[in-house]
Design a protein around this motif. Structure first.
Motif, PDB file in Angstrom:
ATOM      1  N   GLY A  94     -14.222   0.645   7.793  1.00 60.39           N
ATOM      2  CA  GLY A  94     -13.374   0.537   8.972  1.00 60.39           C
ATOM      3  C   GLY A  94     -13.258  -0.853   9.545  1.00 60.39           C
ATOM      4  N   LYS A  95     -13.845  -1.846   8.896  1.00 51.91           N
ATOM      5  CA  LYS A  95     -13.823  -3.210   9.425  1.00 51.91           C
ATOM      6  C   LYS A  95     -12.614  -4.020   8.971  1.00 51.91           C
ATOM      7  N   VAL A  96     -11.903  -3.543   7.928  1.00 53.15           N
ATOM      8  CA  VAL A  96     -10.733  -4.263   7.405  1.00 53.15           C
ATOM      9  C   VAL A  96      -9.582  -3.278   7.262  1.00 53.15           C
ATOM     10  N   ILE A  97      -8.427  -3.639   7.825  1.00 61.55           N
ATOM     11  CA  ILE A  97      -7.223  -2.824   7.672  1.00 61.55           C
ATOM     12  C   ILE A  97      -6.127  -3.701   7.072  1.00 61.55           C
ATOM     13  N   THR A  98      -5.504  -3.198   6.011  1.00 60.17           N
ATOM     14  CA  THR A  98      -4.300  -3.828   5.463  1.00 60.17           C
ATOM     15  C   THR A  98      -3.095  -3.081   6.005  1.00 60.17           C
ATOM     16  N   VAL A  99      -2.109  -3.822   6.541  1.00 58.56           N
ATOM     17  CA  VAL A  99      -0.872  -3.208   7.015  1.00 58.56           C
ATOM     18  C   VAL A  99       0.302  -3.881   6.317  1.00 58.56           C
ATOM     19  N   PHE A 100       1.217  -3.060   5.802  1.00 59.04           N
ATOM     20  CA  PHE A 100       2.356  -3.536   5.011  1.00 59.04           C
ATOM     21  C   PHE A 100       3.599  -2.830   5.527  1.00 59.04           C
ATOM     22  N   SER A 101       4.618  -3.593   5.903  1.00 60.64           N
ATOM     23  CA  SER A 101       5.747  -3.032   6.646  1.00 60.64           C
ATOM     24  C   SER A 101       7.065  -3.083   5.893  1.00 60.64           C
ATOM     25  N   ALA A 102       7.004  -3.155   4.561  1.00 55.42           N
ATOM     26  CA  ALA A 102       8.212  -3.142   3.728  1.00 55.42           C
ATOM     27  C   ALA A 102       8.219  -1.865   2.897  1.00 55.42           C
ATOM     28  N   PRO A 103       8.783  -0.771   3.424  1.00 58.91           N
ATOM     29  CA  PRO A 103       8.783   0.497   2.676  1.00 58.91           C
ATOM     30  C   PRO A 103       9.692   0.427   1.454  1.00 58.91           C
ATOM     31  N   LYS A 121       0.853  -1.186   0.000  1.00 61.96           N
ATOM     32  CA  LYS A 121       0.000   0.000   0.000  1.00 61.96           C
ATOM     33  C   LYS A 121       0.892   1.240   0.000  1.00 61.96           C
ATOM     34  N   GLU A 122       0.498   2.252  -0.756  1.00 58.86           N
ATOM     35  CA  GLU A 122       1.338   3.437  -0.931  1.00 58.86           C
ATOM     36  C   GLU A 122       1.683   4.093   0.406  1.00 58.86           C
ATOM     37  N   ASN A 123       0.722   4.138   1.310  1.00 60.26           N
ATOM     38  CA  ASN A 123       0.954   4.748   2.616  1.00 60.26           C
ATOM     39  C   ASN A 123       1.308   3.735   3.697  1.00 60.26           C
ATOM     40  N   GLY A 124       1.501   2.480   3.298  1.00 62.63           N
ATOM     41  CA  GLY A 124       1.811   1.433   4.256  1.00 62.63           C
ATOM     42  C   GLY A 124       0.591   0.766   4.857  1.00 62.63           C
ATOM     43  N   TYR A 125      -0.591   1.314   4.588  1.00 62.27           N
ATOM     44  CA  TYR A 125      -1.823   0.732   5.122  1.00 62.27           C
ATOM     45  C   TYR A 125      -3.011   1.218   4.292  1.00 62.27           C
ATOM     46  N   GLU A 126      -4.128   0.539   4.463  1.00 61.93           N
ATOM     47  CA  GLU A 126      -5.388   0.983   3.876  1.00 61.93           C
ATOM     48  C   GLU A 126      -6.533   0.488   4.750  1.00 61.93           C
ATOM     49  N   ILE A 127      -7.518   1.348   4.958  1.00 64.65           N
ATOM     50  CA  ILE A 127      -8.701   1.002   5.747  1.00 64.65           C
ATOM     51  C   ILE A 127      -9.875   0.838   4.786  1.00 64.65           C
TER      52      ILE A 127
END
Length: 479
Positions: free
Chosen positions: A422-431, A412-418
């Protein structure tokens, strides 16, 4: 396609090409879509579909890449690049025979093309290797690791474990992290000891684990780190090292792509062995033999150690849990939700995870599925599992008395997406994923008092000049 439409389409194509050169693959795809929209059924549109397929390969949307490739071939059966992209998509999906058939079709049109001939030669070798491994495959039995058989050379002056049961302190792990930061290897004997001891911990777990935190306690959830060791060190620098008061959950895809995957996974394993409560991790779709063979981890382990050590890592991956539930409110797993309604937490808990991910089923959905904007279930853009809509997420959470799904699996471009209200959050930790995407990384802090997500973003840091995929097999130059 009339002249005016064609000129307009070519302008969009050129803008797409410019974006592609700067690794802006989604923007490039959008311009190719505009080119296609000028006249999607003309044979002249075949290159636009092929170019968009190339973007989808870069974005790891292999199902969409396959669709576009097939459309380009349908529009122009003599368009070689269409078959080339089709073969690349099949390869990424692990469908080797289909990939070879696509490259054979390309070879028929351009029999003297050295690149196509090389791909066919490599695919032949891969298919042989796959058939050979299948012929000797036996039912899974845990591997027995004997680190005591390995001699440590007197010249080795890195972190040591004098006995299998020696206490691993926080100081020992920090010493290991600094040792590897200088691109030095932990001795193979101690790698085997760490894997063996971590397996003994993981074997006590079910496929789904419940974690409960008190009002003043917290947990940090991280997404994919994909072998980006120096960004992992930066997470610990920004948010603190793992400790009883600062535990972490890493949500799959620790390895592949980045060329410091060994360092990433050994760091997490060492913290887990130090104290099982300071590190938790789920299995991702890249913690599997097929993905490791294609995307670099197998090659990296063999380069830094040997094939036997890779066997132990593969066995370790099968011990990883698939899912966590935090304070009976938040579910965390790598991919997403399921191909059918009615799945319960008990169904997940009962999954036999000691296997390679199958083609379909609950385990595959947990590792591979993705949220989509439209309600309902849809074919996966990856070609594996499904895309699930907001209504599917909301129903699953309500049925299981949960409030939130946290998943990873997508840059995700910002590292996350909601999503999903608001029930699903994607988190990505490889900048700056693969040193080219320019995205930020993110992690989420949950406090036991309310379990509301507190999302933190961060940028990439410098790393030694070893490029991503440095240890992958050469056929991935298809991409």
């Amino acid at each position: 396609m009339d002249t005016e439409d064609f000129q307009q389409a070519e302008e969009f194509k050129q803008k797409g090409n410019d974006c592609f050169k700067h690794s802006k693959y989604q923007e490039a795809s959008d311009f190719y879509t505009k080119a296609i929209d000028c006249h999607s059924t003309s044979p002249k549109a075949a290159p636009y579909y092929s170019n968009r397929a190339f973007c989808q390969l870069k974005l790891e949307n292999y199902g969409l890449a396959l669709e576009d490739s097939k459309t380009s071939i349908k529009l122009d059966p003599n368009f070689v690049k269409g078959y080339y992209r089709e073969g690349s998509a099949y390869l990424a999906l692990g469908k080797l025979e289909d990939a070879r058939n696509s490259f054979k079709a390309a070879h028929k049109l351009q029999p003297k093309d050295t690149d196509i001939n090389e791909k066919l030669k490599k695919l032949k070798q891969m298919i042989y290797e796959k058939e050979f491994l299948k012929s000797i495959e036996i039912q899974h039995t845990p591997l027995v690791i004997h680190p005591e058989d390995i001699i440590v050379e007197p010249s080795y002056n890195g972190p040591k474990l004098e006995e299998d049961n020696q206490e691993i302190t926080a100081e020992w792990v920090l010493n290991l992290m600094n040792w590897m930061k200088d691109q030095k290897k932990l001795h193979k004997k101690y790698v085997w000891i760490l894997i063996k001891r971590c397996n003994n911990i993981l074997k006590q777990y079910k496929a789904l684990i419940d974690l409960d935190y008190g009002q003043d306690e917290k947990l940090t959830v991280c997404g994919d780190i994909h072998g980006q060791y120096y960004d992992l060190l930066n997470i610990f620098s920004l948010n603190g090292n793992p400790s009883p008061s600062n535990p972490y959950l890493f949500n799959g895809d620790f390895v592949d792509r980045g060329s410091f995957s060994v360092e990433c996974i050994l760091t997490l394993i060492a913290w887990k062995v130090h104290n099982p409560n300071v590190i938790h991790f789920t299995r991702g779709n890249h913690e599997s033999k097929n993905m490791n063979k294609m995307y670099g981890f197998e090659g990296e382990v063999i380069h830094k150690y040997d094939s036997k050590t890779m066997e132990f890592f593969s066995d370790f991956f099968q011990n990883l849990p698939l899912c966590y539930v935090l304070n009976k409110k938040v579910m965390v797993n790598h991919g997403g939700l399921f191909s059918n309604d009615g799945v319960t937490l008990e169904d997940i808990r009962a999954i036999d995870r000691y296997q390679e991910p199958p083609d379909t089923g609950l385990m595959t959905d947990l590792l591979w599925s993705d949220p989509v904007k439209q309600n309902g279930r849809h074919p996966s853009k990856r070609g594996i599992s499904i895309g699930f809509g907001p209504d599917v997420a909301q129903k699953f959470l309500a049925d299981n008395k949960l409030e939130l799904l946290v998943r990873s699996h997508e840059m995700k471009e910002n590292g996350y997406e909601i999503e999903a209200d608001g029930k699903v959050i994607t988190v990505f930790s490889a900048p700056n994923y693969c040193d080219q995407m320019g995205n930020k990384g993110a992690y989420i802090i949950f406090k036991g008092s309310d379990m509301k997500p507190d999302i933190k973003t961060f940028s990439a840091v410098e790393h030694p000049k070893v490029p991503p995929m440095a240890y992958s097999r050469n056929f991935l130059n298809l991409f």
